[in-house]
Design a protein around this motif. Structure first.
Motif, PDB file in Angstrom:
ATOM      1  N   CYS A   1       0.652  -1.114   0.106  1.00  0.00           N
ATOM      2  CA  CYS A   1       0.053  -0.002   0.028  1.00  0.00           C
ATOM      3  C   CYS A   1       0.971   1.293  -0.112  1.00  0.00           C
ATOM      4  CB  CYS A   1      -0.788   0.080   1.271  1.00  0.00           C
ATOM      5  SG  CYS A   1      -2.001   1.460   1.474  1.00  0.00           S
ATOM      6  N   PRO A   2       0.605   2.071  -1.060  1.00  0.00           N
ATOM      7  CA  PRO A   2       1.574   3.406  -1.238  1.00  0.00           C
ATOM      8  C   PRO A   2       1.219   4.276  -0.034  1.00  0.00           C
ATOM      9  CG  PRO A   2       0.015   3.298  -2.821  1.00  0.00           C
ATOM     10  CD  PRO A   2      -0.160   1.913  -2.062  1.00  0.00           C
ATOM     11  N   PHE A   3       0.184   4.227   0.706  1.00  0.00           N
ATOM     12  CA  PHE A   3      -0.086   5.150   1.443  1.00  0.00           C
ATOM     13  C   PHE A   3       0.142   4.847   3.103  1.00  0.00           C
ATOM     14  CE2 PHE A   3      -3.472   4.739  -2.010  1.00  0.00           C
ATOM     15  CZ  PHE A   3      -2.948   5.675  -2.590  1.00  0.00           C
ATOM     16  N   GLY A   4       0.285   5.979   3.882  1.00  0.00           N
ATOM     17  CA  GLY A   4       0.593   5.749   5.299  1.00  0.00           C
ATOM     18  C   GLY A   4      -0.620   5.250   6.094  1.00  0.00           C
ATOM     19  N   GLU A   5      -0.334   4.815   7.207  1.00  0.00           N
ATOM     20  CA  GLU A   5      -1.194   4.354   8.072  1.00  0.00           C
ATOM     21  C   GLU A   5      -2.500   5.422   8.440  1.00  0.00           C
ATOM     22  OE1 GLU A   5       0.942   2.608  11.460  1.00  0.00           O
ATOM     23  OE2 GLU A   5       0.366   0.665  10.663  1.00  0.00           O
ATOM     24  N   GLY A   6      -2.078   6.637   8.349  1.00  0.00           N
ATOM     25  CA  GLY A   6      -3.124   7.531   8.669  1.00  0.00           C
ATOM     26  C   GLY A   6      -4.136   7.641   7.849  1.00  0.00           C
ATOM     27  N   ASP A   7      -3.673   7.276   6.245  1.00  0.00           N
ATOM     28  CA  ASP A   7      -4.790   7.302   5.121  1.00  0.00           C
ATOM     29  C   ASP A   7      -5.662   5.915   5.268  1.00  0.00           C
ATOM     30  OD1 ASP A   7      -4.045   9.576   3.770  1.00  0.00           O
ATOM     31  OD2 ASP A   7      -2.169   8.518   3.052  1.00  0.00           O
TER      32      ASP A   7
ATOM     33  N   THR B   1      -9.965 -13.185  10.216  1.00  0.00           N
ATOM     34  CA  THR B   1      -8.838 -13.022   9.667  1.00  0.00           C
ATOM     35  C   THR B   1      -8.268 -12.294  10.607  1.00  0.00           C
ATOM     36  OG1 THR B   1      -9.237 -11.172   8.330  1.00  0.00           O
ATOM     37  CG2 THR B   1      -9.631 -13.276   7.489  1.00  0.00           C
ATOM     38  N   SER B   2      -6.939 -11.629  10.505  1.00  0.00           N
ATOM     39  CA  SER B   2      -6.014 -11.126  11.209  1.00  0.00           C
ATOM     40  C   SER B   2      -5.300 -10.265  10.292  1.00  0.00           C
ATOM     41  CB  SER B   2      -4.961 -11.611  12.218  1.00  0.00           C
ATOM     42  OG  SER B   2      -3.875 -10.879  12.682  1.00  0.00           O
ATOM     43  N   ILE B   3      -5.541  -8.919  10.344  1.00  0.00           N
ATOM     44  CA  ILE B   3      -5.116  -8.094   9.269  1.00  0.00           C
ATOM     45  C   ILE B   3      -4.101  -7.208   9.814  1.00  0.00           C
ATOM     46  CG2 ILE B   3      -5.614  -6.099   7.674  1.00  0.00           C
ATOM     47  CD1 ILE B   3      -8.361  -7.202   7.556  1.00  0.00           C
ATOM     48  N   GLY B   4      -2.928  -7.060   9.520  1.00  0.00           N
ATOM     49  CA  GLY B   4      -1.799  -6.373  10.189  1.00  0.00           C
ATOM     50  C   GLY B   4      -1.614  -5.409   9.254  1.00  0.00           C
ATOM     51  N   SER B   5      -1.122  -4.236   9.817  1.00  0.00           N
ATOM     52  CA  SER B   5      -0.427  -3.039   9.240  1.00  0.00           C
ATOM     53  C   SER B   5       0.900  -2.642   9.527  1.00  0.00           C
ATOM     54  CB  SER B   5      -1.485  -2.062   9.178  1.00  0.00           C
ATOM     55  OG  SER B   5      -0.874  -0.527   9.149  1.00  0.00           O
ATOM     56  N   TYR B   6       1.845  -2.743   8.415  1.00  0.00           N
ATOM     57  CA  TYR B   6       3.401  -2.438   8.846  1.00  0.00           C
ATOM     58  C   TYR B   6       3.884  -1.512   8.187  1.00  0.00           C
ATOM     59  CZ  TYR B   6       2.086  -6.947  10.832  1.00  0.00           C
ATOM     60  OH  TYR B   6       1.360  -7.937  11.586  1.00  0.00           O
ATOM     61  N   PRO B   7       3.922  -0.245   8.902  1.00  0.00           N
ATOM     62  CA  PRO B   7       4.400   1.049   8.241  1.00  0.00           C
ATOM     63  C   PRO B   7       5.680   0.732   7.770  1.00  0.00           C
ATOM     64  CG  PRO B   7       4.171   1.077  10.685  1.00  0.00           C
ATOM     65  CD  PRO B   7       3.766   0.019  10.366  1.00  0.00           C
ATOM     66  N   HIS B   8       6.237   1.595   6.775  1.00  0.00           N
ATOM     67  CA  HIS B   8       7.723   1.324   6.265  1.00  0.00           C
ATOM     68  C   HIS B   8       8.050   2.818   5.839  1.00  0.00           C
ATOM     69  CE1 HIS B   8      11.524   0.541   4.627  1.00  0.00           C
ATOM     70  NE2 HIS B   8      11.094   1.218   3.524  1.00  0.00           N
TER      71      HIS B   8
ATOM     72  N   THR C   1       2.941   1.476   3.569  1.00  0.00           N
ATOM     73  CA  THR C   1       2.570   0.259   4.254  1.00  0.00           C
ATOM     74  C   THR C   1       2.451  -0.952   3.897  1.00  0.00           C
ATOM     75  OG1 THR C   1       1.008   2.294   5.101  1.00  0.00           O
ATOM     76  CG2 THR C   1       0.722  -0.062   6.053  1.00  0.00           C
ATOM     77  N   GLU C   2       2.781  -1.981   4.517  1.00  0.00           N
ATOM     78  CA  GLU C   2       2.584  -3.375   3.854  1.00  0.00           C
ATOM     79  C   GLU C   2       1.287  -3.773   4.786  1.00  0.00           C
ATOM     80  OE1 GLU C   2       5.625  -6.356   4.340  1.00  0.00           O
ATOM     81  OE2 GLU C   2       4.584  -7.775   3.191  1.00  0.00           O
ATOM     82  N   LEU C   3       0.423  -4.419   4.128  1.00  0.00           N
ATOM     83  CA  LEU C   3      -0.870  -4.821   4.835  1.00  0.00           C
ATOM     84  C   LEU C   3      -0.841  -6.378   4.540  1.00  0.00           C
ATOM     85  CD1 LEU C   3      -3.130  -2.020   3.464  1.00  0.00           C
ATOM     86  CD2 LEU C   3      -2.100  -2.258   5.585  1.00  0.00           C
ATOM     87  N   LEU C   4      -0.948  -7.286   5.815  1.00  0.00           N
ATOM     88  CA  LEU C   4      -0.837  -8.785   5.842  1.00  0.00           C
ATOM     89  C   LEU C   4      -2.330  -9.104   6.234  1.00  0.00           C
ATOM     90  CD1 LEU C   4       2.447  -9.620   7.142  1.00  0.00           C
ATOM     91  CD2 LEU C   4       1.799  -9.187   4.750  1.00  0.00           C
ATOM     92  N   VAL C   5      -2.879  -9.886   5.496  1.00  0.00           N
ATOM     93  CA  VAL C   5      -4.113 -10.783   5.787  1.00  0.00           C
ATOM     94  C   VAL C   5      -3.786 -11.981   6.168  1.00  0.00           C
ATOM     95  CG1 VAL C   5      -6.445 -11.293   5.156  1.00  0.00           C
ATOM     96  CG2 VAL C   5      -5.319  -9.194   4.303  1.00  0.00           C
ATOM     97  N   ARG C   6      -3.994 -12.687   7.489  1.00  0.00           N
ATOM     98  CA  ARG C   6      -3.713 -13.906   7.878  1.00  0.00           C
ATOM     99  C   ARG C   6      -4.733 -14.767   8.464  1.00  0.00           C
ATOM    100  NH1 ARG C   6       1.567 -14.669   9.650  1.00  0.00           N
ATOM    101  NH2 ARG C   6       0.842 -15.162  11.764  1.00  0.00           N
TER     102      ARG C   6
ATOM    103  N   GLY D   1       0.782   2.985  16.470  1.00  0.00           N
ATOM    104  CA  GLY D   1       0.428   3.921  15.049  1.00  0.00           C
ATOM    105  C   GLY D   1      -1.047   4.099  15.053  1.00  0.00           C
ATOM    106  N   PRO D   2      -1.493   4.531  14.038  1.00  0.00           N
ATOM    107  CA  PRO D   2      -2.937   4.847  13.657  1.00  0.00           C
ATOM    108  C   PRO D   2      -3.968   3.617  13.467  1.00  0.00           C
ATOM    109  CG  PRO D   2      -1.931   5.160  11.939  1.00  0.00           C
ATOM    110  CD  PRO D   2      -0.917   4.849  12.848  1.00  0.00           C
ATOM    111  N   THR D   3      -3.744   2.508  13.197  1.00  0.00           N
ATOM    112  CA  THR D   3      -4.581   1.544  12.784  1.00  0.00           C
ATOM    113  C   THR D   3      -5.041   0.570  13.981  1.00  0.00           C
ATOM    114  OG1 THR D   3      -2.599  -0.258  12.309  1.00  0.00           O
ATOM    115  CG2 THR D   3      -3.449   1.052  10.444  1.00  0.00           C
ATOM    116  N   HIS D   4      -5.874  -0.169  13.435  1.00  0.00           N
ATOM    117  CA  HIS D   4      -6.826  -1.107  14.619  1.00  0.00           C
ATOM    118  C   HIS D   4      -5.939  -1.651  15.493  1.00  0.00           C
ATOM    119  CE1 HIS D   4      -6.443  -3.552  11.222  1.00  0.00           C
ATOM    120  NE2 HIS D   4      -6.352  -4.647  12.128  1.00  0.00           N
ATOM    121  N   ASP D   5      -4.774  -2.402  14.957  1.00  0.00           N
ATOM    122  CA  ASP D   5      -3.971  -3.346  15.453  1.00  0.00           C
ATOM    123  C   ASP D   5      -2.839  -2.619  16.494  1.00  0.00           C
ATOM    124  OD1 ASP D   5      -2.448  -2.414  13.196  1.00  0.00           O
ATOM    125  OD2 ASP D   5      -1.679  -4.258  12.668  1.00  0.00           O
ATOM    126  N   ASP D   6      -2.839  -1.330  16.463  1.00  0.00           N
ATOM    127  CA  ASP D   6      -2.042  -0.462  17.259  1.00  0.00           C
ATOM    128  C   ASP D   6      -2.966  -0.264  18.711  1.00  0.00           C
ATOM    129  OD1 ASP D   6       0.269  -0.079  15.698  1.00  0.00           O
ATOM    130  OD2 ASP D   6      -1.191   1.100  14.612  1.00  0.00           O
TER     131      ASP D   6
END
Lengths: 262, 262
Positions: free
Chosen positions: A182-188, A203-210, A218-223, B76-81
């Motif tokens: 995802c080319p956008f930051g977590e705030g978006d 599912t567990s959806i994780g959001s990993y900012p870079h 952001t990399e978004l992982l659906v597990r 951070g700003p996401t639900h997993d934070d």
């Protein structure tokens, strides 16, 4: 999905050098990758010093709580290698010079014409009743007692030992992961992503900012262990990213004031 | 040496991604190095998932036991934070949108013409009564409550925050380390090294094996806050290594059967 069959694990990394910064641990990440592949849920990691009380306490906390415990470090021949004694104490059994380990080591040193010193004999120490974990690199075995798997800290040896151990364990259904860049930051994405997570609770959806030094992506992982659930949630996440991209594009077009829109 | 003034610390790294292997932690080693330089004893590290109960339990165990606790991740700003909420729960206080953090973030987003969404407002959440840890990279502050220092998981932000925090802490006498490179494996030195450790109880002598794919060598570290104690123990270790080297040389000479000796 039968979740009762999913096994949990913890790791206990032992060594002053990890806490002083002298050694940057490589075993935790290696184990974590292996557990993911094996479908075992690594739930907790602790790092403690080469201190008997600290090892005993951490080990007893972890082995009562998780299906498997894996330790690294402290099973060499020097005075600061106290893991075997600490594990024996945690289990309330004697720490002995294991006869089979003594034979293995004696034979190896005899072949190489090296004296089997008292220090080297320390490497045969393990809690009474332990089973061996073979060491194809340097002979001195690790050991298994109860649900605790005791391995060396030297990465080459740890890796050989844990690979053997994982082969012994009944592995679970693997967690399936879909990664969406995802080319956008977590705030978006935060608000929309939370809604998607809520709509896909299995599912567990994780959001990993870079952070690249200038901006966040952001990399978004659906597990999940359920393939269909992962697919549905991942589609929703991809749609969100596409929608955001289209919206940003519209904003840019508007701000540039193209002839057609003006 | 007044050891009562020596401060202890623990780190709690928070994040599913560290336990799945997706992210290889870089903050633990960074913190460990910094603590060593600051003369603070890092005694324990734990890694837990983004799960409220796990965070609360680990945090309460660590903050009652050590002088300082440092956390990374989950602000951070996401639900997993969920770190801010979990820390507030551990301290039994409300988790609020901190007014000062709201102002900082609102101003930053206004300057950049970006909407200050509900998700972005999550980054202003912290336990009531917290003090800020400045974030020179991306504005959203970390926070301090009691002896717990809560920081971001993104390494660039973590590093900026922990550098600020360490500047606030009363640092202790630094541990002095002397490193002796030893070309022999632990089996060669174990017995003698144990005797040296026994004769120098005010130091901590660590033995760190290295395997180059063929044979083992060892790095020996002598550590203490007492410079003279380190010097004396290090001299003893160096003498041991020199003696072993000379002995190996004699054995080689004998086995080669030089004319003079034959």
């Amino acid at each position: 999905m039968n979740t009762s069959s999913i096994k949990t694990a913890a790791m206990l990394a032992i060594g002053d050098e990890l806490l002083s910064g002298r050694t940057k641990d490589k075993n935790i990440g290696y184990l974590a990758d292996l557990m993911t592949v094996a479908g075992i849920d690594l739930k907790e990691v602790r790092i403690v010093a080469d201190e008997e009380d600290a090892i005993v306490e951490a080990l007893n906390a972890l082995r009562s709580r998780y299906d498997y415990v894996f330790t690294s470090g402290g099973i060499g021949p020097t005075h600061d290698d106290i893991t075997a004694d600490a594990v024996a104490k945690a289990f309330g059994v004697a720490c002995i010079h294991d006869p089979e380990a003594m034979e293995l080591l004696a034979a190896m040193y005899a072949r190489r014409g090296i004296e089997f010193t008292e220090a080297r004999q320390r490497m045969a120490r393990m809690p009474e009743g332990s089973r061996h974990i073979p060491n194809p690199v340097s002979t001195a075995p690790g050991f298994i007692i109860g649900n605790v798997h005791v391995m060396a800290g030297v990465p080459q040896v740890f890796q050989a030992m844990i690979s053997h151990v994982v082969g012994l364990l009944p592995t679970g259904a693997q967690v399936i992961t879909r990664s969406i860049t995802c080319p956008f930051g977590e705030g978006d994405i935060g608000t929309m992503l939370a809604a998607i997570q809520k709509a896909h609770p299995e599912t567990s959806i994780g959001s990993y900012p870079h952070f690249d030094g200038t901006r966040f992506s952001t990399e978004l992982l659906v597990r999940s262990r359920d393939l269909q659930a992962v697919s549905l949630a991942a589609e929703a996440v991809e749609a969100m990213v596409a929608e955001l991209a289209a919206e940003k594009e519209r904003v840019v077009m508007r701000d540039q004031g193209t002839g057609e829109l003006a």
